[in-house]
Design a protein around this motif. Sequence first.
Motif, PDB file in Angstrom:
ATOM      1  N   SER A   1       0.921  -1.178  -0.024  1.00  0.00           N
ATOM      2  CA  SER A   1       0.044  -0.172  -0.020  1.00  0.00           C
ATOM      3  C   SER A   1       1.052   1.269   0.172  1.00  0.00           C
ATOM      4  O   SER A   1       0.517   2.253  -0.438  1.00  0.00           O
ATOM      5  N   SER A   2       1.914   1.300   0.735  1.00  0.00           N
ATOM      6  CA  SER A   2       3.081   2.218   0.645  1.00  0.00           C
ATOM      7  C   SER A   2       3.712   2.450  -0.640  1.00  0.00           C
ATOM      8  O   SER A   2       3.743   3.615  -1.203  1.00  0.00           O
ATOM      9  N   ALA A   3       3.699   1.329  -1.264  1.00  0.00           N
ATOM     10  CA  ALA A   3       4.459   1.401  -2.577  1.00  0.00           C
ATOM     11  C   ALA A   3       3.690   1.848  -3.501  1.00  0.00           C
ATOM     12  O   ALA A   3       4.005   2.733  -4.512  1.00  0.00           O
ATOM     13  N   ILE A   4       2.464   1.477  -3.840  1.00  0.00           N
ATOM     14  CA  ILE A   4       1.431   2.320  -4.621  1.00  0.00           C
ATOM     15  C   ILE A   4       1.081   3.588  -4.346  1.00  0.00           C
ATOM     16  O   ILE A   4       1.035   4.092  -5.499  1.00  0.00           O
ATOM     17  N   SER A   5       0.954   3.845  -3.210  1.00  0.00           N
ATOM     18  CA  SER A   5       0.929   5.341  -2.797  1.00  0.00           C
ATOM     19  C   SER A   5       2.042   6.327  -3.347  1.00  0.00           C
ATOM     20  O   SER A   5       1.864   7.119  -3.852  1.00  0.00           O
ATOM     21  N   THR A   6       3.077   5.524  -3.224  1.00  0.00           N
ATOM     22  CA  THR A   6       4.255   6.423  -3.535  1.00  0.00           C
ATOM     23  C   THR A   6       4.530   6.677  -5.331  1.00  0.00           C
ATOM     24  O   THR A   6       4.876   7.624  -5.748  1.00  0.00           O
ATOM     25  N   LEU A   7       3.972   5.505  -5.927  1.00  0.00           N
ATOM     26  CA  LEU A   7       3.977   5.520  -7.307  1.00  0.00           C
ATOM     27  C   LEU A   7       3.007   6.396  -7.756  1.00  0.00           C
ATOM     28  O   LEU A   7       3.333   7.069  -8.727  1.00  0.00           O
ATOM     29  N   LEU A   8       1.935   6.497  -7.306  1.00  0.00           N
ATOM     30  CA  LEU A   8       0.785   7.344  -7.707  1.00  0.00           C
ATOM     31  C   LEU A   8       1.260   8.899  -7.541  1.00  0.00           C
ATOM     32  O   LEU A   8       0.803   9.702  -8.254  1.00  0.00           O
ATOM     33  N   LEU A   9       2.065   8.965  -6.305  1.00  0.00           N
ATOM     34  CA  LEU A   9       2.527  10.630  -5.879  1.00  0.00           C
ATOM     35  C   LEU A   9       3.698  11.193  -7.102  1.00  0.00           C
ATOM     36  O   LEU A   9       4.227  12.176  -6.952  1.00  0.00           O
ATOM     37  N   PHE A  10       4.415   9.954  -7.544  1.00  0.00           N
ATOM     38  CA  PHE A  10       5.795  10.339  -8.368  1.00  0.00           C
ATOM     39  C   PHE A  10       5.530  11.116  -9.283  1.00  0.00           C
ATOM     40  O   PHE A  10       6.512  12.009  -9.550  1.00  0.00           O
TER      41      PHE A  10
END
Length: 287
Positions: free
Chosen positions: A56-65
């Motif tokens: 969930s942290s990884a997906i959130s990071t990718l969406l904000l990249f």
Amino acid sequence: MSLTHFQRYQRWYAALFLSSYIFINNTINASSNIMEAQRDGELPFMIWEPFVWEYSSAISTLLLFPALVWLLKTQPFNWQKIPRSLLLYLLASIAFSLLHIAVMVAIRKLIYTLQDMQYDFGLVWFELLYEYRKDLWGFLFLIAVIKTYQYVVSQLSGEAAPIRQGEDTPENLNFDRLLVKKLGKEFIVRVAQIDWLESSGNYVNLHIDARIYPLRATMSQLITQLEPQGFCRIHRSLGVRLDAIESITPLPSGDSEIKLTTGKVLNLSRRYKEQFKGQLNSTTSHS
């Protein structure tokens, strides 16, 4: 893999590399949580939970990249106004952390709900501070990754610029030849060698046979300056040298396909068709 292939699909390669790195790193973190808990005795959580936390942290990071890329593009760090830039990036890091936490927690709550379980974020102020400590480091790390990647790509691809004659004004730019800086070397490219133009963010990619040279400009600016040398805009993001055209094929949609002598096929948009025809006829009548 050829440099031209990499240039054409560099965004996809960058996305693949970043996604792979983040998910591999978070998979290692999740498995480490499980192994450490097993070493201490009975697992205090279901075996799938650490993967939900990390992914969930990884997906959130990718969406904000993409937002981070946009920040660096529109608000680059100004070394002439360091306090202002530090404050701007500090506020951006806080916003990054809050959005990262919001998306991450939303994903976790959704998955836990689907499992008929309840996700507890914990004491809010403490968890926000705890997460910001990690997110600040991640924020700085991603900035370093972006800037390093951009530098490497620019060195491999080179960058073209008009040759300046005297004063640094548009009237004194020579658009017969371009100076290309690549891997510490400089060489000349004749504009007459360019086959077609492709808009790419703040750059226009100059296509010469199989080579691509980025030039910092907008398509509108560049086409206006290159029109006297037989270039014409054919699409919102495309331009072509008229002498490089082999054939034109109308399409049922009202657009057309332009085939170049190199075999490359480009789209001629209906919006630019009349302008294209007028410039093509003008060029033909003067030849």
